[in-house]
Design a protein around this motif. Sequence first.
Motif, mmCIF file in Angstrom:
data_model
loop_
_atom_site.group_PDB
_atom_site.id
_atom_site.type_symbol
_atom_site.label_atom_id
_atom_site.label_comp_id
_atom_site.label_asym_id
_atom_site.label_seq_id
_atom_site.Cartn_x
_atom_site.Cartn_y
_atom_site.Cartn_z
ATOM 1 N N ASP A 4 2.826 6.885 1.407
ATOM 2 C CA ASP A 4 2.383 6.915 0.010
ATOM 3 C C ASP A 4 2.521 8.307 -0.591
ATOM 4 O O ASP A 4 3.007 8.485 -1.707
ATOM 5 C CB ASP A 4 0.916 6.493 -0.103
ATOM 6 C CG ASP A 4 0.686 5.075 0.369
ATOM 7 O OD1 ASP A 4 1.674 4.386 0.686
ATOM 8 O OD2 ASP A 4 -0.488 4.669 0.427
ATOM 9 N N SER A 24 -4.417 6.459 -5.102
ATOM 10 C CA SER A 24 -5.041 7.538 -4.324
ATOM 11 C C SER A 24 -4.036 8.652 -4.037
ATOM 12 O O SER A 24 -4.349 9.829 -4.214
ATOM 13 C CB SER A 24 -5.660 6.998 -3.030
ATOM 14 O OG SER A 24 -4.701 6.352 -2.228
ATOM 15 N N SER A 28 -1.014 2.688 -4.892
ATOM 16 C CA SER A 28 -1.322 4.024 -4.401
ATOM 17 C C SER A 28 -1.775 5.020 -5.465
ATOM 18 O O SER A 28 -1.255 6.124 -5.591
ATOM 19 C CB SER A 28 -0.128 4.601 -3.625
ATOM 20 O OG SER A 28 -0.627 5.421 -2.610
ATOM 21 N N GLU A 74 -6.772 12.543 2.357
ATOM 22 C CA GLU A 74 -7.178 11.133 2.366
ATOM 23 C C GLU A 74 -7.800 10.742 3.711
ATOM 24 O O GLU A 74 -8.802 10.031 3.763
ATOM 25 C CB GLU A 74 -5.973 10.236 2.038
ATOM 26 C CG GLU A 74 -6.339 8.769 1.945
ATOM 27 C CD GLU A 74 -5.590 8.016 0.845
ATOM 28 O OE1 GLU A 74 -4.930 8.646 -0.009
ATOM 29 O OE2 GLU A 74 -5.678 6.778 0.842
HETATM 30 MG MG MG Z 1 -4.378 4.276 -1.562
#
Ligand code: MG
Length: 360
Positions: A161, A117, A115, A149
């Motif tokens: 996440d 991101s 993760s 996201e």
């Molecule tokens: Mg991700």
Amino acid sequence: MNFQQVFGKPPETEASAPGRVNLLGEHTDYNDGFVLPTAIPQSTTVQLGFSSDAQHHFYSENLNEQVSISDINHQPSGFASYIFGCIELLQKAGYTIPPLCVYVNSSVPMGSGLSSSAALEVATLRALRQLLNLPIDDVEIAQFAQQAEIQYAGVQCGIMDQMASSLADTEHILFLDTRTLERRVMPLPEKAEILVIDSGVPRTLVSSGYNQRRAECEEAARSLGVKALRDITDVNVTKILPEPLQRRARHVVTENNRVLEVLQGVTSERFGELMNASHASLRDDYEVSVPALDRLVEILQKTEGVFGARLTGAGFGGASVALVRSGESKGIATHVLEQYNQAGYNGRILVPSLGLSDAA
Ligand code: MG
Ligand code: ADP
């Protein structure tokens, strides 16, 4: 390059946020169930300064890439979309964000399921909160991050996440009820640490397999007359379902119960047993493992000092996570990888990080 070299002046502020790994509670989130992630030592740092023109300028040290945004109606793609999404969502919530210089550097491996991101989004939002004194709390940061996201990077993700990156740290695990967002931050099991090893087998069939499992779970819930499988706590109830729905539902019900057991407080030994049971369930009932992951997890489970191990993430390839005795993860990893790679695989350690040279 550092901030000064890219933008010609020092940053005003900086903030960091970690990547995450899910210890227990796999394929439960879209069944309204429970998850148990923890933060990993690798993190993303975002430095901010004010832009001297009317544009936003984003730079990623890891990608060695700079993106400038003048027309806010022109949505960027790639890494800039995550940062731009955070800025835009804050604007839409009524906060005024001036043109910014944003510098990103990270030790979270990108695209390995840890993760990066979420770490990027949460670090960006933390830095913005700090720079502009925004009255937003850590849960709101996770919510803004998730929406960035979904709406700007185009990834339909749950909130695990971002909640893990925003609320957990490496000493704590986050219990999260994905239906109610009820949560509890708990210490890691005693005298234990986390080891994450990548199987070296890229995730294939993830999206088709994932969508199929989701559909099966929805069908199972419909047949059982509940909103989501999370509403079933007695595994015997699933016995009226035809196969493969029965096995799919059994995984979800037993997996949720494993997470709830941890919530009662368990030893590291018991936590490990629950991870082993989770892997067996993902392999046999949910059928999302592959031979490489089974082999890797089997070697881990047989190794002295390992409390338990399982595949982590959606499966179909990707990484394993193990709970091991404190201070022993690197030695265990070396031993395990020696055996695993002998079979022709290309496994590698992701957590703990081996040092600066393997950063991202
Ligand atoms: Mg991700
Ligand atoms: P994961 O979150 O499992 O690492 P994702 O595909 O969800 O994988 O996110 C990876 C993407 O996030 C990258 O392709 C990139 O666009 C963005 N990203 C994450 N960290 C960075 C970084 N340090 N610099 C630039 N982009 C990043």
